[in-house]
Design an enzyme around this catalytic site. Structure first.
Site, PDB file in Angstrom:
ATOM      1  N   VAL A   9     -41.633 -25.156 -85.153  1.00 16.09           N
ATOM      2  CA  VAL A   9     -40.250 -24.670 -85.100  1.00 16.09           C
ATOM      3  C   VAL A   9     -39.337 -25.706 -84.449  1.00 16.09           C
ATOM      4  CG1 VAL A   9     -40.703 -22.217 -85.294  1.00 16.09           C
ATOM      5  CG2 VAL A   9     -40.802 -23.289 -83.047  1.00 16.09           C
ATOM      6  N   GLY A  10     -39.433 -26.927 -84.987  1.00 17.46           N
ATOM      7  CA  GLY A  10     -38.471 -27.956 -84.626  1.00 17.46           C
ATOM      8  C   GLY A  10     -37.191 -27.751 -85.424  1.00 17.46           C
ATOM      9  N   GLY A  13     -38.081 -26.202 -89.008  1.00 19.48           N
ATOM     10  CA  GLY A  13     -38.669 -24.868 -88.896  1.00 19.48           C
ATOM     11  C   GLY A  13     -37.691 -23.845 -88.372  1.00 19.48           C
ATOM     12  N   MET A 121     -44.031 -31.169 -94.285  1.00 20.56           N
ATOM     13  CA  MET A 121     -44.347 -32.322 -93.442  1.00 20.56           C
ATOM     14  C   MET A 121     -44.332 -33.621 -94.244  1.00 20.56           C
ATOM     15  SD  MET A 121     -47.280 -31.177 -90.732  1.00 20.56           S
ATOM     16  CE  MET A 121     -48.564 -30.840 -91.913  1.00 20.56           C
ATOM     17  N   ASN A 122     -44.049 -34.715 -93.539  1.00 20.91           N
ATOM     18  CA  ASN A 122     -44.085 -36.041 -94.153  1.00 20.91           C
ATOM     19  C   ASN A 122     -45.308 -36.816 -93.695  1.00 20.91           C
ATOM     20  OD1 ASN A 122     -41.782 -36.171 -95.817  1.00 20.91           O
ATOM     21  ND2 ASN A 122     -40.469 -36.404 -94.026  1.00 20.91           N
ATOM     22  N   HIS A 177     -42.281 -38.303-102.491  1.00 19.76           N
ATOM     23  CA  HIS A 177     -41.126 -38.054-101.626  1.00 19.76           C
ATOM     24  C   HIS A 177     -41.113 -39.208-100.624  1.00 19.76           C
ATOM     25  CE1 HIS A 177     -38.067 -36.151 -99.260  1.00 19.76           C
ATOM     26  NE2 HIS A 177     -38.862 -36.018 -98.204  1.00 19.76           N
TER      27      HIS A 177
END
Length: 311
Positions: A9-10, A13, A121-122, A177
Site C-alpha cells: 500500500v505504497g 496500492g 510490480m516492475n 512494459h
C-alpha cells in the site's frame, strides 16, 4: 460480494484502494503491507471517508487468510526509490521485487487464493511470470498491467498531436512494459482513419510520437518521484473487466504460447481472467520487435531462482 485485496500500500496500492472505496467497487478490501503502521493508517483514512460516501466497504489489514475467498488480488509492492537514479530503467527494481515474490508467493499459495491476480510490480512482465510460477495459479488467472498503461500514454500523445480525444485513438503498444516496448503503428487509427496515412499528410514523425509516449512515465516520475493515478486506473479497469465478465479486448501482460513468456499484447479479459490471448495481423517488422522484446523478458526470467514454498 466483491472482495478485493492489495499487497503493498505504497503510492499505487493506496491509490487503488482509494479508487475501489470511493467508487463503491469493493464490498470487502484487505490491505497487506510489511509496514503495519502504514497499512493501519490507510485503513483508518479510508474508514473516515465512508460517512460521506454512498457505499460501504469493510476494510481489513494484514490478514492473508482473507485471500481464500478474495476475487481480485493486486500486487503493487516495490521500491520506488530504486528508480531515482535509474535513467529510465524499470529493471532497477528487479532485485527488490523478485525478493518480494519469494516472500509473498508462498503465503498467497498457502492462503488458498483462487481468484485473479493482477500484478503491477516492475519489471512487470518478468515479475508477473514469476508470480504465476511461484503461486502455481493457472496462467489465465495471473496477468499484469503491462502495456495497458503504455497504450494509454500512446493514445494521449497521438490525441494531443492530432487534436482529438485520446479515446478516439485506437491501437496498441506491444512488448515489454519497459524500454523494448514499441507502438504497433499498423494497428493505430485516429477517428477510424489509419495513422500512417494521416501522419504522412500532416508531416508528423511517428518515431518522435513513440519516443514521447515511451517517456511519459518518466516525465511524471521526474516531477513527483513516482506514478500512481494512471497505473491505478489501469489496474482497477482490468479488475472490473474480470468481475463484470466484460470480455474486454485490451493489451496487458499475459502468457504467450508463441514466445513462452509473459509479454504485453492484446487479450480478452473476463470472469476467468485472460479468456483468450489475441494474435494481431501486424507487420513483419513489428513481429520481429515483439519477438525480440519477448526474448529479452524470457532471458531475464530464466535468471530467477525457484521459490521455496511454506510447509
Amino acid at each position: 460480494m466483491r472482495k478485493y485485496a492489495i499487497i503493498g500500500v505504497g503510492h499505487v496500492g493506496a491509490t487503488v484502494a482509494y479508487t475501489l472505496v470511493c467508487q463503491g467497487i469493493a464490498d470487502e478490501l484487505t490491505l497487506i503491507d510489511k509496514n503495519e503502521k502504514k497499512a493501519r493508517a490507510e485503513q483508518l483514512d479510508l474508514q473516515d471517508s465512508q460517512a460521506r460516501l454512498d457505499s460501504h466497504t469493510t476494510i481489513r489489514i494484514n490478514d492473508y487468510s482473507q485471500l481464500a475467498d478474495t476475487d481480485i488480488l493486486f500486487v503493487t509492492s516495490g521500491n520506488i526509490h530504486a528508480l531515482d537514479h535509474a535513467s529510465g530503467n524499470r529493471w532497477a527494481e528487479f532485485e527488490y521485487t523478485r525478493e518480494i515474490v519469494q516472500d509473498i508467493a508462498p503465503k498467497i499459495k498457502a492462503s488458498g487464493f483462487n481468484g485473479v491476480l493482477i500484478d503491477v510490480m516492475n519489471p512487470c512482465d518478468c515479475i508477473t511470470y514469476y508470480l504465476q510460477q511461484a503461486t502455481g495459479l493457472p496462467e489465465n488467472r495471473v496477468l499484469g498491467t503491462g502495456t495497458f498503461l503504455d497504450t494509454a500514454r500512446m493514445q494521449k500523445v497521438v490525441g494531443e498531436n492530432f487534436n482529438v480525444d485520446a479515446k478516439n485513438v485506437t491501437g496498441y503498444t506491444l512488448g515489454e512494459h519497459g524500454e523494448s516496448q514499441f507502438v504497433a503503428w499498423s494497428t493505430v487509427s485516429v477517428n477510424g482513419l489509419p495513422i500512417e496515412q494521416l501522419a504522412e499528410e500532416q508531416n508528423l514523425d511517428l518515431e518522435d510520437l513513440e519516443s514521447q509516449a515511451r517517456g511519459g512515465g518518466w516525465a511524471v516520475h521526474s516531477g513527483k518521484g513516482y506514478t500512481s493515478y494512471a497505473i491505478a486506473t489501469c489496474a482497477v479497469k482490468l479488475s472490473r473487466a474480470v468481475l463484470d465478465d466484460a470480455n474486454l479486448a485490451c493489451p496487458c501482460s499475459c502468457y504467450s504460447d508463441k514466445y513462452n513468456t509473459y509479454v504485453g499484447h492484446p487479450a480478452i479479459i473476463g470472469k476467468d481472467g485472460v479468456v483468450e490471448a489475441l494474435r494481431l495481423p501486424i507487420t513483419d517488422e513489428e513481429e520481429q520487435k515483439l519477438a525480440q522484446s519477448a526474448g529479452f523478458i524470457r532471458e531475464k526470467f530464466e535468471t530467477l531462482p525457484a521459490v521455496k514454498q511454506e510447509v
